[in-house]
Write a protein that holds these residues in place. Sequence first.
Motif, PDB file in Angstrom:
ATOM      1  N   PRO A  46       0.818  -1.221   0.000  1.00 14.07           N
ATOM      2  CA  PRO A  46       0.000   0.000   0.000  1.00 14.07           C
ATOM      3  C   PRO A  46       0.851   1.271   0.000  1.00 14.07           C
ATOM      4  CG  PRO A  46      -0.825  -1.563   1.616  1.00 14.07           C
ATOM      5  CD  PRO A  46       0.500  -2.084   1.151  1.00 14.07           C
ATOM      6  N   LEU A  47       1.997   1.213   0.686  1.00 17.72           N
ATOM      7  CA  LEU A  47       2.887   2.366   0.699  1.00 17.72           C
ATOM      8  C   LEU A  47       3.424   2.653  -0.698  1.00 17.72           C
ATOM      9  CD1 LEU A  47       4.442   4.535   2.227  1.00 17.72           C
ATOM     10  CD2 LEU A  47       6.172   2.824   2.787  1.00 17.72           C
ATOM     11  N   ALA A  48       3.736   1.585  -1.440  1.00 16.15           N
ATOM     12  CA  ALA A  48       4.194   1.757  -2.824  1.00 16.15           C
ATOM     13  C   ALA A  48       3.082   2.371  -3.676  1.00 16.15           C
ATOM     14  CB  ALA A  48       4.631   0.420  -3.406  1.00 16.15           C
ATOM     15  N   GLY A  49       1.841   1.943  -3.428  1.00 10.34           N
ATOM     16  CA  GLY A  49       0.711   2.521  -4.146  1.00 10.34           C
ATOM     17  C   GLY A  49       0.522   3.989  -3.822  1.00 10.34           C
ATOM     18  N   PHE A  50       0.652   4.330  -2.545  1.00 12.59           N
ATOM     19  CA  PHE A  50       0.534   5.732  -2.131  1.00 12.59           C
ATOM     20  C   PHE A  50       1.637   6.571  -2.766  1.00 12.59           C
ATOM     21  CE2 PHE A  50       2.148   8.847   1.084  1.00 12.59           C
ATOM     22  CZ  PHE A  50       1.173   9.815   0.868  1.00 12.59           C
ATOM     23  N   THR A  51       2.848   6.019  -2.809  1.00 11.54           N
ATOM     24  CA  THR A  51       3.974   6.731  -3.423  1.00 11.54           C
ATOM     25  C   THR A  51       3.711   6.982  -4.907  1.00 11.54           C
ATOM     26  OG1 THR A  51       5.476   5.637  -1.859  1.00 11.54           O
ATOM     27  CG2 THR A  51       6.476   6.689  -3.771  1.00 11.54           C
ATOM     28  N   ALA A  52       3.097   5.991  -5.581  1.00 11.65           N
ATOM     29  CA  ALA A  52       2.743   6.167  -6.990  1.00 11.65           C
ATOM     30  C   ALA A  52       1.674   7.244  -7.146  1.00 11.65           C
ATOM     31  CB  ALA A  52       2.252   4.844  -7.578  1.00 11.65           C
ATOM     32  N   ALA A  53       0.728   7.285  -6.213  1.00 15.58           N
ATOM     33  CA  ALA A  53      -0.330   8.300  -6.277  1.00 15.58           C
ATOM     34  C   ALA A  53       0.239   9.708  -6.132  1.00 15.58           C
ATOM     35  CB  ALA A  53      -1.368   8.041  -5.187  1.00 15.58           C
ATOM     36  N   GLN A  54       1.365   9.828  -5.419  1.00 16.95           N
ATOM     37  CA  GLN A  54       2.004  11.125  -5.246  1.00 16.95           C
ATOM     38  C   GLN A  54       2.807  11.554  -6.471  1.00 16.95           C
ATOM     39  OE1 GLN A  54       1.544  13.037  -2.258  1.00 16.95           O
ATOM     40  NE2 GLN A  54      -0.046  11.447  -2.242  1.00 16.95           N
ATOM     41  N   GLY A  55       2.925  10.631  -7.439  1.00 16.41           N
ATOM     42  CA  GLY A  55       3.640  10.951  -8.666  1.00 16.41           C
ATOM     43  C   GLY A  55       5.113  10.609  -8.629  1.00 16.41           C
ATOM     44  N   SER A  56       5.589  10.049  -7.504  1.00 13.92           N
ATOM     45  CA  SER A  56       7.008   9.710  -7.396  1.00 13.92           C
ATOM     46  C   SER A  56       7.348   8.438  -8.170  1.00 13.92           C
ATOM     47  CB  SER A  56       7.390   9.517  -5.921  1.00 13.92           C
ATOM     48  OG  SER A  56       7.127  10.693  -5.178  1.00 13.92           O
ATOM     49  N   LEU A  57       6.357   7.551  -8.355  1.00 14.57           N
ATOM     50  CA  LEU A  57       6.544   6.314  -9.091  1.00 14.57           C
ATOM     51  C   LEU A  57       5.409   6.158 -10.095  1.00 14.57           C
ATOM     52  CD1 LEU A  57       7.374   3.848  -6.138  1.00 14.57           C
ATOM     53  CD2 LEU A  57       9.015   4.990  -7.629  1.00 14.57           C
ATOM     54  N   VAL A  58       5.651   5.337 -11.107  1.00 20.05           N
ATOM     55  CA  VAL A  58       4.615   5.017 -12.096  1.00 20.05           C
ATOM     56  C   VAL A  58       3.894   3.761 -11.616  1.00 20.05           C
ATOM     57  CG1 VAL A  58       4.141   4.423 -14.500  1.00 20.05           C
ATOM     58  CG2 VAL A  58       5.983   6.031 -13.938  1.00 20.05           C
ATOM     59  N   LEU A  59       2.568   3.812 -11.577  1.00 21.71           N
ATOM     60  CA  LEU A  59       1.786   2.724 -10.987  1.00 21.71           C
ATOM     61  C   LEU A  59       2.073   1.374 -11.636  1.00 21.71           C
ATOM     62  CD1 LEU A  59      -0.368   1.802  -8.978  1.00 21.71           C
ATOM     63  CD2 LEU A  59      -2.109   2.396 -10.690  1.00 21.71           C
ATOM     64  N   TRP A  60       2.059   1.319 -12.967  1.00 19.77           N
ATOM     65  CA  TRP A  60       2.247   0.010 -13.592  1.00 19.77           C
ATOM     66  C   TRP A  60       3.675  -0.498 -13.415  1.00 19.77           C
ATOM     67  CZ3 TRP A  60       5.550  -1.295 -17.580  1.00 19.77           C
ATOM     68  CH2 TRP A  60       6.083  -0.270 -18.358  1.00 19.77           C
ATOM     69  N   HIS A  61       4.630   0.416 -13.264  1.00 15.74           N
ATOM     70  CA  HIS A  61       6.000  -0.005 -12.945  1.00 15.74           C
ATOM     71  C   HIS A  61       6.023  -0.684 -11.577  1.00 15.74           C
ATOM     72  CE1 HIS A  61       8.133   3.172 -15.710  1.00 15.74           C
ATOM     73  NE2 HIS A  61       7.395   2.298 -16.386  1.00 15.74           N
ATOM     74  N   VAL A  62       5.305  -0.112 -10.627  1.00 17.90           N
ATOM     75  CA  VAL A  62       5.243  -0.691  -9.277  1.00 17.90           C
ATOM     76  C   VAL A  62       4.642  -2.095  -9.328  1.00 17.90           C
ATOM     77  CG1 VAL A  62       4.170  -0.496  -6.990  1.00 17.90           C
ATOM     78  CG2 VAL A  62       5.112   1.532  -8.117  1.00 17.90           C
ATOM     79  N   LEU A  63       3.553  -2.252 -10.076  1.00 19.55           N
ATOM     80  CA  LEU A  63       2.890  -3.556 -10.164  1.00 19.55           C
ATOM     81  C   LEU A  63       3.801  -4.598 -10.801  1.00 19.55           C
ATOM     82  CD1 LEU A  63      -0.683  -2.431 -11.279  1.00 19.55           C
ATOM     83  CD2 LEU A  63       0.035  -3.196  -9.002  1.00 19.55           C
ATOM     84  N   VAL A  64       4.504  -4.207 -11.861  1.00 16.12           N
ATOM     85  CA  VAL A  64       5.409  -5.152 -12.541  1.00 16.12           C
ATOM     86  C   VAL A  64       6.560  -5.544 -11.625  1.00 16.12           C
ATOM     87  CG1 VAL A  64       7.090  -5.398 -14.407  1.00 16.12           C
ATOM     88  CG2 VAL A  64       4.826  -4.429 -14.877  1.00 16.12           C
ATOM     89  N   TRP A  65       7.189  -4.565 -10.989  1.00 15.53           N
ATOM     90  CA  TRP A  65       8.359  -4.860 -10.172  1.00 15.53           C
ATOM     91  C   TRP A  65       8.009  -5.620  -8.890  1.00 15.53           C
ATOM     92  CZ3 TRP A  65      13.259  -5.037 -11.401  1.00 15.53           C
ATOM     93  CH2 TRP A  65      13.707  -4.316 -12.503  1.00 15.53           C
ATOM     94  N   THR A  66       6.892  -5.291  -8.265  1.00 10.47           N
ATOM     95  CA  THR A  66       6.515  -6.024  -7.053  1.00 10.47           C
ATOM     96  C   THR A  66       6.131  -7.469  -7.379  1.00 10.47           C
ATOM     97  OG1 THR A  66       4.252  -5.127  -7.189  1.00 10.47           O
ATOM     98  CG2 THR A  66       5.814  -4.009  -5.715  1.00 10.47           C
ATOM     99  N   THR A  67       5.484  -7.673  -8.521  1.00  8.95           N
ATOM    100  CA  THR A  67       5.153  -9.045  -8.917  1.00  8.95           C
ATOM    101  C   THR A  67       6.424  -9.822  -9.256  1.00  8.95           C
ATOM    102  OG1 THR A  67       2.990  -8.363  -9.758  1.00  8.95           O
ATOM    103  CG2 THR A  67       3.860 -10.462 -10.561  1.00  8.95           C
ATOM    104  N   ALA A  68       7.364  -9.162  -9.923  1.00  6.74           N
ATOM    105  CA  ALA A  68       8.647  -9.808 -10.208  1.00  6.74           C
ATOM    106  C   ALA A  68       9.374 -10.157  -8.914  1.00  6.74           C
ATOM    107  CB  ALA A  68       9.514  -8.895 -11.073  1.00  6.74           C
ATOM    108  N   GLY A  69       9.340  -9.244  -7.939  1.00  4.97           N
ATOM    109  CA  GLY A  69       9.974  -9.517  -6.649  1.00  4.97           C
ATOM    110  C   GLY A  69       9.322 -10.692  -5.945  1.00  4.97           C
ATOM    111  N   SER A  70       8.001 -10.779  -6.011  1.00  5.61           N
ATOM    112  CA  SER A  70       7.284 -11.900  -5.404  1.00  5.61           C
ATOM    113  C   SER A  70       7.723 -13.220  -6.021  1.00  5.61           C
ATOM    114  CB  SER A  70       5.769 -11.733  -5.583  1.00  5.61           C
ATOM    115  OG  SER A  70       5.288 -10.591  -4.917  1.00  5.61           O
ATOM    116  N   VAL A  71       7.839 -13.237  -7.346  1.00  7.39           N
ATOM    117  CA  VAL A  71       8.214 -14.470  -8.049  1.00  7.39           C
ATOM    118  C   VAL A  71       9.647 -14.870  -7.713  1.00  7.39           C
ATOM    119  CG1 VAL A  71       8.591 -15.503 -10.328  1.00  7.39           C
ATOM    120  CG2 VAL A  71       6.563 -14.096  -9.909  1.00  7.39           C
ATOM    121  N   VAL A  72      10.549 -13.897  -7.652  1.00  9.98           N
ATOM    122  CA  VAL A  72      11.951 -14.205  -7.305  1.00  9.98           C
ATOM    123  C   VAL A  72      12.036 -14.825  -5.911  1.00  9.98           C
ATOM    124  CG1 VAL A  72      14.193 -13.183  -6.747  1.00  9.98           C
ATOM    125  CG2 VAL A  72      12.979 -12.481  -8.826  1.00  9.98           C
ATOM    126  N   GLY A  73      11.358 -14.205  -4.942  1.00  7.17           N
ATOM    127  CA  GLY A  73      11.369 -14.752  -3.586  1.00  7.17           C
ATOM    128  C   GLY A  73      10.773 -16.142  -3.538  1.00  7.17           C
TER     129      GLY A  73
END
Length: 217
Positions: A46-73
């Motif tokens: 949720p913090l990553a989502g909030f950060t994206a809402a503030q314009g600091s991150l791109v939402l779909w970038h967050v979704l791709v990278w967090t899913t990739a991180g989940s798969v790696v772990g």
Amino acid sequence: MTTQSLATTVADWAIGLMETLGAPGAGVAIALENLFPPLPSEVILPLAGFTAAQGSLVLWHVLVWTTAGSVVGAVLLYGLGAWLGRVRLRNIVDRMPLVKLEDVDKAEAWFTRYGSWAVLIGRLIPIVRSLISIPAGVERMPLGRFLAFTTLGSAVWNTLLVGAGYLLGEQWHIVEQSVGVFQRAVILAIVVLVAWWLVRALRGRQDQDTPRHVRKR
């Protein structure tokens, strides 16, 4: 450390990663969360989502990278299970009190039948979402199938929590509180199941130790 202080510490750490690495930082945080379940995804996502809402991150970038991180772990834990394997697992179980090899056989048969669904649904349940990768590795679930179901389940979980943080804005911490209730229910259910299994195992041992002529009375 209290739950609140842990959440604050994790939030500060995740913010630092995202400030340094951007969206890949959120992915690194989630990969580590898979390996160390005490790191709460209900804070990081949720913090990553909030950060994206503030314009600091791109939402779909967050979704791709967090899913990739989940798969790696998850793949690393799958590898741990594969290294452990059936033979080592059975040797460990054979030395443990109250645990029977036939219980392992039943678990293997169940996972062989429902393993794909277990991985998919398990990715949506706190605590279980990390641990489910280990039996998948022990049972040597085909890696392609494991990756497909893990990616799908992780994408759903991450999208829900990141999206909630994005929509809630500064109230993103509400997600952590809501998931925390669900997590406590899961822990309670696990405790009850373990207690039931222990009682059943102890009764079985008592029956084995009781002479037959005494049991017939």
